[in-house]
Scaffold this motif. Structure first.
Motif, PDB file in Angstrom:
ATOM      1  N   LEU A 116     -75.450  -6.631  23.000  1.00  0.00           N
ATOM      2  CA  LEU A 116     -76.723  -6.364  23.672  1.00  0.00           C
ATOM      3  C   LEU A 116     -77.220  -7.620  24.367  1.00  0.00           C
ATOM      4  CD1 LEU A 116     -79.334  -4.792  24.301  1.00  0.00           C
ATOM      5  CD2 LEU A 116     -80.127  -5.378  21.991  1.00  0.00           C
ATOM      6  N   ARG A 117     -77.185  -8.756  23.676  1.00  0.00           N
ATOM      7  CA  ARG A 117     -77.618 -10.016  24.271  1.00  0.00           C
ATOM      8  C   ARG A 117     -76.802 -10.331  25.537  1.00  0.00           C
ATOM      9  NH1 ARG A 117     -79.273 -14.977  21.557  1.00  0.00           N
ATOM     10  NH2 ARG A 117     -78.425 -14.104  19.628  1.00  0.00           N
ATOM     11  N   ASP A 118     -75.500 -10.111  25.471  1.00  0.00           N
ATOM     12  CA  ASP A 118     -74.635 -10.382  26.618  1.00  0.00           C
ATOM     13  C   ASP A 118     -75.040  -9.551  27.824  1.00  0.00           C
ATOM     14  OD1 ASP A 118     -72.154 -11.437  27.932  1.00  0.00           O
ATOM     15  OD2 ASP A 118     -71.573  -9.323  27.827  1.00  0.00           O
ATOM     16  N   ILE A 119     -75.317  -8.264  27.610  1.00  0.00           N
ATOM     17  CA  ILE A 119     -75.717  -7.400  28.732  1.00  0.00           C
ATOM     18  C   ILE A 119     -77.086  -7.793  29.266  1.00  0.00           C
ATOM     19  CG2 ILE A 119     -76.354  -5.034  29.374  1.00  0.00           C
ATOM     20  CD1 ILE A 119     -73.328  -5.566  29.249  1.00  0.00           C
ATOM     21  N   LEU A 120     -78.007  -8.136  28.400  1.00  0.00           N
ATOM     22  CA  LEU A 120     -79.324  -8.565  28.871  1.00  0.00           C
ATOM     23  C   LEU A 120     -79.200  -9.811  29.747  1.00  0.00           C
ATOM     24  CD1 LEU A 120     -81.502  -7.993  25.687  1.00  0.00           C
ATOM     25  CD2 LEU A 120     -81.487  -6.623  27.781  1.00  0.00           C
ATOM     26  N   ASN A 121     -78.314 -10.711  29.386  1.00  0.00           N
ATOM     27  CA  ASN A 121     -78.097 -11.902  30.207  1.00  0.00           C
ATOM     28  C   ASN A 121     -77.389 -11.572  31.519  1.00  0.00           C
ATOM     29  OD1 ASN A 121     -79.242 -14.151  28.728  1.00  0.00           O
ATOM     30  ND2 ASN A 121     -77.623 -13.896  27.215  1.00  0.00           N
ATOM     31  N   ARG A 122     -76.368 -10.725  31.461  1.00  0.00           N
ATOM     32  CA  ARG A 122     -75.598 -10.401  32.670  1.00  0.00           C
ATOM     33  C   ARG A 122     -76.399  -9.580  33.670  1.00  0.00           C
ATOM     34  NH1 ARG A 122     -70.080  -7.748  31.142  1.00  0.00           N
ATOM     35  NH2 ARG A 122     -69.773  -7.965  33.402  1.00  0.00           N
ATOM     36  N   THR A 123     -77.292  -8.737  33.177  1.00  0.00           N
ATOM     37  CA  THR A 123     -78.079  -7.886  34.079  1.00  0.00           C
ATOM     38  C   THR A 123     -79.387  -8.539  34.512  1.00  0.00           C
ATOM     39  OG1 THR A 123     -79.080  -6.764  32.170  1.00  0.00           O
ATOM     40  CG2 THR A 123     -77.136  -5.724  33.185  1.00  0.00           C
ATOM     41  N   ALA A 124     -79.720  -9.686  33.951  1.00  0.00           N
ATOM     42  CA  ALA A 124     -81.008 -10.323  34.247  1.00  0.00           C
ATOM     43  C   ALA A 124     -81.282 -10.510  35.741  1.00  0.00           C
ATOM     44  CB  ALA A 124     -81.110 -11.662  33.520  1.00  0.00           C
ATOM     45  N   PRO A 125     -80.288 -10.859  36.573  1.00  0.00           N
ATOM     46  CA  PRO A 125     -80.590 -11.029  38.004  1.00  0.00           C
ATOM     47  C   PRO A 125     -81.011  -9.740  38.707  1.00  0.00           C
ATOM     48  CG  PRO A 125     -78.528 -12.116  37.420  1.00  0.00           C
ATOM     49  CD  PRO A 125     -78.906 -11.257  36.258  1.00  0.00           C
ATOM     50  N   TYR A 126     -80.699  -8.592  38.095  1.00  0.00           N
ATOM     51  CA  TYR A 126     -80.970  -7.304  38.742  1.00  0.00           C
ATOM     52  C   TYR A 126     -82.048  -6.497  38.029  1.00  0.00           C
ATOM     53  CZ  TYR A 126     -76.429  -8.767  40.422  1.00  0.00           C
ATOM     54  OH  TYR A 126     -75.406  -9.517  40.939  1.00  0.00           O
ATOM     55  N   ALA A 127     -82.304  -6.817  36.768  1.00  0.00           N
ATOM     56  CA  ALA A 127     -83.260  -6.036  35.974  1.00  0.00           C
ATOM     57  C   ALA A 127     -84.689  -6.336  36.401  1.00  0.00           C
ATOM     58  CB  ALA A 127     -83.081  -6.333  34.496  1.00  0.00           C
ATOM     59  N   GLN A 128     -85.397  -5.298  36.821  1.00  0.00           N
ATOM     60  CA  GLN A 128     -86.801  -5.424  37.200  1.00  0.00           C
ATOM     61  C   GLN A 128     -87.731  -4.839  36.136  1.00  0.00           C
ATOM     62  OE1 GLN A 128     -87.549  -3.808  41.091  1.00  0.00           O
ATOM     63  NE2 GLN A 128     -86.005  -5.076  42.086  1.00  0.00           N
ATOM     64  N   TYR A 129     -87.159  -4.070  35.227  1.00  0.00           N
ATOM     65  CA  TYR A 129     -87.989  -3.253  34.342  1.00  0.00           C
ATOM     66  C   TYR A 129     -87.172  -2.947  33.088  1.00  0.00           C
ATOM     67  CZ  TYR A 129     -91.185   0.752  33.392  1.00  0.00           C
ATOM     68  OH  TYR A 129     -92.096   1.639  32.862  1.00  0.00           O
ATOM     69  N   TYR A 130     -87.855  -2.827  31.949  1.00  0.00           N
ATOM     70  CA  TYR A 130     -87.179  -2.554  30.686  1.00  0.00           C
ATOM     71  C   TYR A 130     -87.901  -1.450  29.929  1.00  0.00           C
ATOM     72  CZ  TYR A 130     -84.836  -7.042  31.431  1.00  0.00           C
ATOM     73  OH  TYR A 130     -84.097  -8.080  31.956  1.00  0.00           O
ATOM     74  N   HIS A 131     -87.132  -0.656  29.207  1.00  0.00           N
ATOM     75  CA  HIS A 131     -87.658   0.242  28.192  1.00  0.00           C
ATOM     76  C   HIS A 131     -87.381  -0.396  26.845  1.00  0.00           C
ATOM     77  CE1 HIS A 131     -87.511   4.147  30.825  1.00  0.00           C
ATOM     78  NE2 HIS A 131     -88.564   3.386  31.075  1.00  0.00           N
ATOM     79  N   LEU A 132     -88.426  -0.689  26.098  1.00  0.00           N
ATOM     80  CA  LEU A 132     -88.302  -1.310  24.783  1.00  0.00           C
ATOM     81  C   LEU A 132     -88.535  -0.248  23.719  1.00  0.00           C
ATOM     82  CD1 LEU A 132     -90.140  -4.732  25.273  1.00  0.00           C
ATOM     83  CD2 LEU A 132     -87.812  -4.060  25.912  1.00  0.00           C
ATOM     84  N   VAL A 133     -87.508   0.019  22.931  1.00  0.00           N
ATOM     85  CA  VAL A 133     -87.567   1.037  21.886  1.00  0.00           C
ATOM     86  C   VAL A 133     -86.484   0.687  20.877  1.00  0.00           C
ATOM     87  CG1 VAL A 133     -86.167   2.508  23.397  1.00  0.00           C
ATOM     88  CG2 VAL A 133     -87.260   3.513  21.416  1.00  0.00           C
ATOM     89  N   ASP A 134     -86.790   0.850  19.613  1.00  0.00           N
ATOM     90  CA  ASP A 134     -85.842   0.464  18.569  1.00  0.00           C
ATOM     91  C   ASP A 134     -84.849   1.595  18.299  1.00  0.00           C
ATOM     92  OD1 ASP A 134     -84.722  -1.317  16.756  1.00  0.00           O
ATOM     93  OD2 ASP A 134     -86.645  -1.796  15.827  1.00  0.00           O
ATOM     94  N   SER A 135     -83.787   1.251  17.582  1.00  0.00           N
ATOM     95  CA  SER A 135     -82.734   2.218  17.270  1.00  0.00           C
ATOM     96  C   SER A 135     -81.912   1.691  16.108  1.00  0.00           C
ATOM     97  CB  SER A 135     -81.827   2.421  18.487  1.00  0.00           C
ATOM     98  OG  SER A 135     -80.705   3.223  18.163  1.00  0.00           O
TER      99      SER A 135
END
Length: 268
Positions: free
Chosen positions: A185-204
């Motif tokens: 998850l951390r890896d994807i959050l870092n890799r997508t950071a240049p393109y991510a404008q918005y997040y849905h925060l919800v636990d699982s």
């Protein structure tokens, strides 16, 4: 900062409940029926702007009981997908809002046969939707299929990077797609950071689409927090009953804010 960022529908009582918490952001989850009254959508966005609240829309997930898929073999589903995107692009441009859209949902054709060729086809279909407006759509990931970080190794390189695609990263969807792996998850959050404008925060718990309140699942929110807190996001938690009471979302906001407060104390 309170981080009161909520999701709701177009019912006035539902909106009034959210506004009572003095939110920063509200996302309106739209249905197929809502597209028949586009003036109501505009009215709700204007109510938010009158209160200084940022507005997001969420593209309807279904048409006539069938989940949407940008590669659907059903011509009626495809027609609705494009006509609704075009209409929402116009509303968002004119009313200063953004719209979350899925390339597909689970249990659709795009959840099977994940190949580079089909990924390239997905890219070209997304490009057609982006032509309605490049600025308003933010593309959300699924837990499986072509637009899933855990299932499609070609998604970032062959779709997101070539299109410089604006993203909504759903933290729980990504977590579930990696079967509950916080490091991935951390890896994807870092890799997508240049393109991510918005997040849905919800636990699982990381096994299924359970949509839990923050702190009740296995996502490492202390890891996630610094990667998302300076961008737009909402707390997207499954609600009971008629969804009028958004307390689990507000409690999630308090949980997130408490993490920030704890870390500030720890640095003193």
């Amino acid at each position: 900062m309170k981080f009161i960022r909520l999701k709701g529908n177009l019912e006035q009582s539902n909106l009034d409940n959210r506004l009572s918490y003095d939110p920063d952001i509200i996302e309106f989850y739209l249905s197929e029926r809502d597209l028949k009254d586009q003036e109501l959508i505009r009215d709700r966005i204007r109510q938010l702007h009158d209160r200084g609240v940022k507005a997001f829309l969420h593209h309807p997930p279904m048409y006539q009981g069938e989940y949407l898929d940008i590669l659907s073999g059903n011509p009626q589903v495809l027609r609705f997908y494009h006509e609704s995107c075009e209409a929402l692009a116009r509303i968002c441009v004119e009313e200063r809002a953004k719209c979350v859209v899925h390339a597909h949902y689970v249990h659709t054709a795009s959840c099977g046969n994940v190949t580079r060729e089909r990924t390239e086809l997905l890219r070209e279909e997304i490009r057609k939707v982006m032509a309605y407006s490049r600025e308003v759509f933010v593309w959300e990931d699924s837990t499986e299929g072509l637009f899933s970080y855990g299932c499609n190794p070609y998604l970032i390189k062959d779709v997101i990077e070539p299109l410089a695609l604006p993203l909504t990263v759903d933290v729980s969807h990504t977590f579930i797609s990696f079967r509950g792996d916080n490091e991935r998850l951390r890896d994807i959050l870092n890799r997508t950071a240049p393109y991510a404008q918005y997040y849905h925060l919800v636990d699982s718990m990381g096994l299924e689409h359970d949509s839990l309140q923050l702190g009740r699942g296995k996502i490492d929110w202390r890891m996630v927090k610094p990667l998302v807190q300076n961008k737009d996001f909402i707390f997207e938690i499954t609600l009971s009953g008629d969804h009028s009471d958004c307390t689990p979302m507000v409690d999630s906001a308090h949980y997130f804010a408490d993490i920030v407060a704890e870390e500030r104390v720890g640095t003193k």
